[in-house]
Scaffold this motif. Structure first.
Motif, PDB file in Angstrom:
ATOM      1  N   CYS A 288      34.192  13.037  -5.106  1.00 61.16           N
ATOM      2  CA  CYS A 288      35.473  12.338  -5.086  1.00 61.16           C
ATOM      3  C   CYS A 288      36.608  13.351  -4.908  1.00 61.16           C
ATOM      4  O   CYS A 288      36.617  14.396  -5.565  1.00 61.16           O
ATOM      5  CB  CYS A 288      35.648  11.570  -6.394  1.00 61.16           C
ATOM      6  SG  CYS A 288      37.104  10.552  -6.430  1.00 61.16           S
ATOM      7  N   PRO A 289      37.554  13.041  -4.036  1.00 58.04           N
ATOM      8  CA  PRO A 289      38.708  13.946  -3.900  1.00 58.04           C
ATOM      9  C   PRO A 289      39.452  14.071  -5.230  1.00 58.04           C
ATOM     10  O   PRO A 289      39.636  13.073  -5.940  1.00 58.04           O
ATOM     11  CB  PRO A 289      39.594  13.238  -2.864  1.00 58.04           C
ATOM     12  CG  PRO A 289      38.714  12.258  -2.173  1.00 58.04           C
ATOM     13  CD  PRO A 289      37.627  11.898  -3.144  1.00 58.04           C
ATOM     14  N   PRO A 290      39.868  15.283  -5.589  1.00 57.18           N
ATOM     15  CA  PRO A 290      40.511  15.502  -6.893  1.00 57.18           C
ATOM     16  C   PRO A 290      41.723  14.594  -7.145  1.00 57.18           C
ATOM     17  O   PRO A 290      41.914  14.121  -8.255  1.00 57.18           O
ATOM     18  CB  PRO A 290      40.932  16.967  -6.847  1.00 57.18           C
ATOM     19  CG  PRO A 290      40.015  17.600  -5.859  1.00 57.18           C
ATOM     20  CD  PRO A 290      39.706  16.534  -4.847  1.00 57.18           C
ATOM     21  N   ALA A 291      42.514  14.346  -6.110  1.00 59.61           N
ATOM     22  CA  ALA A 291      43.712  13.526  -6.287  1.00 59.61           C
ATOM     23  C   ALA A 291      43.365  12.072  -6.623  1.00 59.61           C
ATOM     24  O   ALA A 291      44.144  11.380  -7.280  1.00 59.61           O
ATOM     25  CB  ALA A 291      44.568  13.576  -5.023  1.00 59.61           C
ATOM     26  N   ALA A 292      42.209  11.612  -6.199  1.00 57.34           N
ATOM     27  CA  ALA A 292      41.833  10.214  -6.403  1.00 57.34           C
ATOM     28  C   ALA A 292      40.839  10.029  -7.549  1.00 57.34           C
ATOM     29  O   ALA A 292      40.461   8.893  -7.853  1.00 57.34           O
ATOM     30  CB  ALA A 292      41.234   9.661  -5.122  1.00 57.34           C
ATOM     31  N   PHE A 293      40.426  11.112  -8.195  1.00 59.00           N
ATOM     32  CA  PHE A 293      39.369  11.026  -9.194  1.00 59.00           C
ATOM     33  C   PHE A 293      39.702  10.055 -10.324  1.00 59.00           C
ATOM     34  O   PHE A 293      38.877   9.232 -10.711  1.00 59.00           O
ATOM     35  CB  PHE A 293      39.045  12.413  -9.767  1.00 59.00           C
ATOM     36  CG  PHE A 293      37.921  12.388 -10.754  1.00 59.00           C
ATOM     37  CD1 PHE A 293      36.615  12.307 -10.315  1.00 59.00           C
ATOM     38  CD2 PHE A 293      38.166  12.434 -12.119  1.00 59.00           C
ATOM     39  CE1 PHE A 293      35.558  12.273 -11.212  1.00 59.00           C
ATOM     40  CE2 PHE A 293      37.120  12.397 -13.028  1.00 59.00           C
ATOM     41  CZ  PHE A 293      35.816  12.317 -12.568  1.00 59.00           C
ATOM     42  N   GLY A 294      40.905  10.132 -10.867  1.00 56.14           N
ATOM     43  CA  GLY A 294      41.298   9.244 -11.963  1.00 56.14           C
ATOM     44  C   GLY A 294      41.274   7.782 -11.550  1.00 56.14           C
ATOM     45  O   GLY A 294      40.781   6.917 -12.287  1.00 56.14           O
ATOM     46  N   LYS A 295      41.805   7.497 -10.375  1.00 57.17           N
ATOM     47  CA  LYS A 295      41.827   6.114  -9.890  1.00 57.17           C
ATOM     48  C   LYS A 295      40.415   5.601  -9.629  1.00 57.17           C
ATOM     49  O   LYS A 295      40.073   4.469  -9.977  1.00 57.17           O
ATOM     50  CB  LYS A 295      42.666   6.009  -8.618  1.00 57.17           C
ATOM     51  CG  LYS A 295      44.135   6.226  -8.852  1.00 57.17           C
ATOM     52  CD  LYS A 295      44.917   6.199  -7.566  1.00 57.17           C
ATOM     53  CE  LYS A 295      46.370   6.547  -7.852  1.00 57.17           C
ATOM     54  NZ  LYS A 295      47.154   6.698  -6.642  1.00 57.17           N
ATOM     55  N   VAL A 296      39.595   6.432  -9.002  1.00 59.36           N
ATOM     56  CA  VAL A 296      38.218   6.033  -8.703  1.00 59.36           C
ATOM     57  C   VAL A 296      37.438   5.808 -10.000  1.00 59.36           C
ATOM     58  O   VAL A 296      36.666   4.851 -10.114  1.00 59.36           O
ATOM     59  CB  VAL A 296      37.526   7.081  -7.799  1.00 59.36           C
ATOM     60  CG1 VAL A 296      36.041   6.816  -7.686  1.00 59.36           C
ATOM     61  CG2 VAL A 296      38.179   7.110  -6.430  1.00 59.36           C
TER      62      VAL A 296
ATOM     63  N   THR B 182      32.547   7.982  -1.873  1.00 64.33           N
ATOM     64  CA  THR B 182      33.205   7.414  -3.043  1.00 64.33           C
ATOM     65  C   THR B 182      32.928   5.921  -3.149  1.00 64.33           C
ATOM     66  O   THR B 182      32.627   5.406  -4.232  1.00 64.33           O
ATOM     67  CB  THR B 182      34.726   7.670  -2.979  1.00 64.33           C
ATOM     68  OG1 THR B 182      34.944   9.084  -2.883  1.00 64.33           O
ATOM     69  CG2 THR B 182      35.422   7.148  -4.210  1.00 64.33           C
ATOM     70  N   PHE B 183      32.988   5.209  -2.030  1.00 59.69           N
ATOM     71  CA  PHE B 183      32.707   3.777  -2.044  1.00 59.69           C
ATOM     72  C   PHE B 183      31.248   3.500  -2.377  1.00 59.69           C
ATOM     73  O   PHE B 183      30.935   2.548  -3.098  1.00 59.69           O
ATOM     74  CB  PHE B 183      33.089   3.133  -0.714  1.00 59.69           C
ATOM     75  CG  PHE B 183      34.567   3.136  -0.467  1.00 59.69           C
ATOM     76  CD1 PHE B 183      35.424   2.359  -1.249  1.00 59.69           C
ATOM     77  CD2 PHE B 183      35.107   3.933   0.523  1.00 59.69           C
ATOM     78  CE1 PHE B 183      36.790   2.370  -1.034  1.00 59.69           C
ATOM     79  CE2 PHE B 183      36.474   3.951   0.747  1.00 59.69           C
ATOM     80  CZ  PHE B 183      37.328   3.167  -0.029  1.00 59.69           C
ATOM     81  N   VAL B 184      30.359   4.341  -1.882  1.00 58.97           N
ATOM     82  CA  VAL B 184      28.936   4.192  -2.202  1.00 58.97           C
ATOM     83  C   VAL B 184      28.713   4.401  -3.695  1.00 58.97           C
ATOM     84  O   VAL B 184      27.976   3.650  -4.336  1.00 58.97           O
ATOM     85  CB  VAL B 184      28.077   5.170  -1.359  1.00 58.97           C
ATOM     86  CG1 VAL B 184      26.632   5.164  -1.822  1.00 58.97           C
ATOM     87  CG2 VAL B 184      28.173   4.838   0.117  1.00 58.97           C
ATOM     88  N   LEU B 185      29.373   5.394  -4.262  1.00 57.76           N
ATOM     89  CA  LEU B 185      29.234   5.655  -5.695  1.00 57.76           C
ATOM     90  C   LEU B 185      29.797   4.501  -6.529  1.00 57.76           C
ATOM     91  O   LEU B 185      29.238   4.153  -7.574  1.00 57.76           O
ATOM     92  CB  LEU B 185      29.910   6.972  -6.068  1.00 57.76           C
ATOM     93  CG  LEU B 185      29.213   8.224  -5.544  1.00 57.76           C
ATOM     94  CD1 LEU B 185      30.061   9.458  -5.807  1.00 57.76           C
ATOM     95  CD2 LEU B 185      27.833   8.379  -6.154  1.00 57.76           C
TER      96      LEU B 185
END
Length: 167
Positions: A122-130, A3-6
């Motif tokens: 990305c984990p589903p729970a964090a998708f919106g925030k990411v 996620t951080f790489v993306l």
């Protein structure tokens, strides 16, 4: 970690894409004598090319490792870097008619691959925030690239392409 790489990829592609858009018209007009009409046709070719490339990557992502993360992003970034190196090394009018239409919109293909990869990695729970953080990083990247492009060009006509090749 993916996620951080993306997110880093989102920032770098925004900077590179905006920097390229802010930089390429200057040598086209000033150094190569290419007018806006021809530039428009080259942009149209770039749009068609990028649509085809993105479609191929999306179509074959399930059957080919080269079309999946991280290889898709590495391959497309390499094409962009090589194109900018060609601008640096040769800096001639023929670059505009050959390399430019390939790398002009390739950053959009990279962004498309990044978005698809984010959807799966990305984990589903964090998708919106990411996605929100990615949007903010892209905005910062667009502003940075658009601001530094003309400044770099005023120092040296090749300098924006050096920066993009390094990014």
């Amino acid at each position: 970690l993916p996620t951080f790489v993306l997110l880093l990829i989102a920032l770098i592609t925004a900077i590179s894409g905006s920097l390229y858009v802010a930089s390429f018209p200057l040598p086209f007009a000033k150094d190569f004598g290419i007018n806006s009409t021809v530039g428009g046709y080259l942009d149209a070719a770039a749009n068609v090319f990028s649509f085809i490339v993105l479609s191929v990557f999306l179509r074959y992502s399930s059957s080919s490792k080269l079309c999946r993360y991280p290889f898709d992003i590495l391959l497309i970034a390499a094409v962009f870097a090589i194109g900018n190196v060609l601008f640096i090394v040769f800096y001639a009018e023929w670059i505009a008619y050959s390399v430019h239409w390939v790398i002009r919109r390739i950053v959009v293909v990279l962004m498309g691959c990044e978005m698809v990869s984010r959807l799966y990695l990305c984990p589903p729970a964090a998708f919106g925030k990411v996605t929100s953080i990615g949007g903010m990083l892209k905005t910062i990247g667009y502003l940075t690239g658009a601001t530094i492009g003309p400044i770099l060009f005023s120092v040296s006509h090749k300098l924006p392409f050096v920066v993009m090749a390094v990014l």
